[in-house]
Write an enzyme that holds these catalytic residues in place. Structure first.
Site, short mmCIF file in Angstrom:
data_model
loop_
_atom_site.label_atom_id
_atom_site.label_comp_id
_atom_site.label_asym_id
_atom_site.label_seq_id
_atom_site.Cartn_x
_atom_site.Cartn_y
_atom_site.Cartn_z
N GLU A 1 11.06 -5.29 7.61
CA GLU A 1 12.49 -4.91 8.41
C GLU A 1 13.46 -4.61 7.91
O GLU A 1 14.14 -5.17 6.85
CB GLU A 1 12.48 -6.18 9.27
CG GLU A 1 11.27 -6.62 10.04
CD GLU A 1 11.68 -7.87 11.09
OE1 GLU A 1 10.88 -8.48 11.74
OE2 GLU A 1 12.61 -8.60 10.70
N CYS B 1 21.21 -4.26 6.87
CA CYS B 1 20.81 -5.55 6.65
C CYS B 1 19.42 -5.20 5.90
O CYS B 1 18.44 -4.59 6.70
CB CYS B 1 20.54 -6.46 7.70
SG CYS B 1 19.89 -8.13 7.24
N CYS C 1 8.31 -15.07 3.53
CA CYS C 1 9.25 -15.91 2.82
C CYS C 1 8.62 -17.29 2.87
O CYS C 1 7.62 -17.48 3.62
CB CYS C 1 10.58 -16.12 3.72
SG CYS C 1 11.89 -17.15 2.93
N CYS D 1 12.35 -22.29 6.38
CA CYS D 1 13.44 -22.85 7.39
C CYS D 1 12.61 -22.94 8.94
O CYS D 1 11.92 -22.10 9.18
CB CYS D 1 14.52 -21.98 7.53
SG CYS D 1 15.41 -21.80 5.98
N CYS E 1 13.27 -20.13 11.74
CA CYS E 1 13.20 -18.76 11.46
C CYS E 1 11.96 -18.43 11.51
O CYS E 1 10.96 -18.98 11.02
CB CYS E 1 13.77 -18.88 9.88
SG CYS E 1 14.00 -16.89 9.27
N GLY F 1 13.20 -12.98 3.62
CA GLY F 1 12.93 -13.19 2.34
C GLY F 1 14.34 -13.97 1.54
O GLY F 1 15.21 -14.13 2.18
N GLU F 2 13.88 -14.63 0.39
CA GLU F 2 15.28 -15.31 -0.34
C GLU F 2 15.33 -14.42 -1.52
O GLU F 2 14.71 -14.40 -2.33
CB GLU F 2 14.59 -16.74 -0.81
CG GLU F 2 15.70 -17.46 -1.73
CD GLU F 2 16.98 -17.42 -1.43
OE1 GLU F 2 17.63 -16.72 -2.17
OE2 GLU F 2 17.30 -18.08 -0.56
N SER G 1 22.92 -13.36 0.45
CA SER G 1 22.74 -14.44 1.12
C SER G 1 21.68 -15.52 0.64
O SER G 1 20.55 -15.03 0.57
CB SER G 1 22.66 -14.51 2.76
OG SER G 1 22.36 -15.80 3.10
N SER H 1 23.20 -20.34 3.38
CA SER H 1 22.54 -20.94 4.47
C SER H 1 22.83 -22.36 4.46
O SER H 1 21.84 -23.03 3.62
CB SER H 1 21.10 -20.36 4.82
OG SER H 1 21.17 -18.82 4.95
N ILE H 2 23.45 -23.06 5.27
CA ILE H 2 23.76 -24.49 5.02
C ILE H 2 22.74 -25.24 5.90
O ILE H 2 22.04 -26.10 5.85
CB ILE H 2 25.10 -24.86 4.77
CG1 ILE H 2 25.17 -26.52 4.50
CG2 ILE H 2 26.05 -24.55 5.94
CD1 ILE H 2 26.72 -26.75 3.94
N HIS H 3 23.33 -24.88 7.48
CA HIS H 3 22.69 -25.42 8.72
C HIS H 3 22.73 -26.93 8.83
O HIS H 3 22.02 -27.18 9.89
CB HIS H 3 21.14 -24.77 8.87
CG HIS H 3 21.13 -23.37 8.35
ND1 HIS H 3 21.98 -22.50 9.04
CD2 HIS H 3 20.41 -22.64 7.77
CE1 HIS H 3 21.71 -21.16 8.87
NE2 HIS H 3 20.59 -21.39 7.71
N ASN I 1 18.67 -17.82 17.37
CA ASN I 1 17.98 -16.98 18.26
C ASN I 1 16.47 -17.77 18.70
O ASN I 1 16.05 -18.64 17.75
CB ASN I 1 17.45 -15.91 17.47
CG ASN I 1 18.61 -14.86 17.56
OD1 ASN I 1 18.84 -14.29 18.59
ND2 ASN I 1 19.21 -14.78 16.35
N CYS J 1 15.90 -11.95 12.14
CA CYS J 1 15.05 -11.92 10.65
C CYS J 1 13.76 -12.24 11.14
O CYS J 1 13.43 -13.38 11.49
CB CYS J 1 15.53 -12.63 9.91
SG CYS J 1 16.98 -12.07 8.85
#
Length: 348
Positions: free
Chosen positions: A91, A104, A111, A115, A118, A161-162, A193, A216-218, A292, A335
């Site tokens: 994407e 983006c 990935c 998470c 996600c 992805g990371e 990120s 990304s902490i969350h 989302n 994502c």
């Protein structure tokens, strides 16, 4: 398979030209055709000899991004699902802002970070993208914008992805993007990120760039973060924070913390209080992201009132905080969502 021409830096193209018995400046001409004139084939590089164009065609391939699906949002966001040469899909998103167009990009097919909120992790990691496959996403977006007389003004590496699990390709992509003889994207207009790959946070700090870093902490603590982000078991919360403090001290640059608010999970006032304590006196900014809804996941969005309450608590504690403007909400622009739909049909 032939290597992708977009995998090569200006210096590498110059070296290639010399190896063919040509002057080094031919490599610069090739680079110009790729990123300034943005041609689609080697035959279009008309200031090169026919023999040199034939060698290029024999030794290199253009990245093939076949448009599988395109969704356009009412807010101007355009999301693409591109097919790659091996039938995998990725994407790419074009987001329109009042200050310009942001792209983006994706760095991996799938990935493995895992998470739990996600869609990108559904199906796991298939493979890394090459630098050229990441580059091609921006070039493709710029070609689309060319028809409007517009340009790519900023890049966010926040797609599937990371990036720091595909570190070398990501860094090569960044060097190509910022090159003054190419697309010449300003370093401060690029953000990468990561979910917290600690060794490469240190490595990135030592790269001596002005490219922005987001994390990304969350969650405000180790236990909750491990539940939401399995990667935290590899790189614990305290180690991530220590690496980020090193980054700030080394670069003098602000870190952005991305915090996805999940209803009833990490969005309570006590979470905001704890997060404010962790970030006290840190050169940082918190970007709150209403999560989302992903059909395959059980999480729900935080209510509007709770979002503003969370923001207010952080701000009162002296933390710089904003709520991310949502874009593409009507076209599954989070994502991995478009790819996940595609995979349901049996595709890769």
């Amino acid at each position: 398979m032939k290597p992708f021409i977009y995998d090569y830096s200006l210096e590498e193209l110059q070296e290639w030209a010399v190896a063919q018995g040509e002057p080094a400046f031919r490599g610069g001409q090739i680079f110009d055709w790729l990123y300034v004139k943005r041609v689609n084939s080697f035959d279009e590089m008309t200031n090169l000899s026919k023999g040199l164009r034939q060698k290029l065609d024999e030794q290199f391939a253009f990245v093939t991004l076949n448009e599988i699906t395109k969704y356009e949002s009412k807010d101007g966001t355009v999301k693409f699902l591109f097919g790659l040469h091996d039938d995998h899909a990725i994407e790419t998103v074009i987001m329109k802002h009042n200050y310009g167009n942001s792209i983006c990009v994706t760095t991996q097919v799938g990935c493995k970070v895992g998470c739990t909120f996600c869609a990108s992790t559904l199906g796991g990691l298939k493979r890394n993208l090459t630098a050229g496959e990441i580059v091609a996403q921006v070039v493709q977006a710029q070609k689309i914008l060319d028809s409007r007389g517009e340009r790519v003004s900023s890049i966010v590496i926040m797609g599937t992805g990371e990036p720091f699990e595909n570190y070398e390709a990501t860094m090569k992509f960044l060097r190509i993007m910022i090159h003054e003889k190419g697309l010449n994207i300003g370093q401060r207009h690029i953000t990468v990120s990561t979910s917290g790959i600690v060794p490469n946070i240190y490595k990135f700090a030592d790269e001596d760039t002005q490219i922005n870093l987001a994390i990304s902490i969350h969650a405000p603590n180790d236990a909750l973060r491990s539940k939401l982000m399995p990667v935290n078991r590899r790189f614990p919360f305290d180690d991530v924070m220590e690496a980020l403090r090193y980054y700030i001290a080394k670069t003098g640059r602000r870190v952005t913390f991305e915090y996805a608010l999940i209803g009833g999970v990490n969005d309570r006032p006590e979470h905001a209080e704890e997060l404010a304590g962790v970030l006290k006196n840190m050169l940082c900014h918190v970007n709150l992201i209403p999560v989302n809804h992903v059909p395959e996941r059980k999480y729900v969005r935080t209510s509007r009132n709770d979002i503003f309450q969370f923001q207010r608590i952080l701000a009162e504690k002296g933390v710089n905080v904003t709520i991310r403007r949502e874009q593409g909400h009507d076209i599954a622009a989070a994502c991995g969502q478009l790819r996940a739909k595609h995979m349901e049909s049996g595709a890769r």
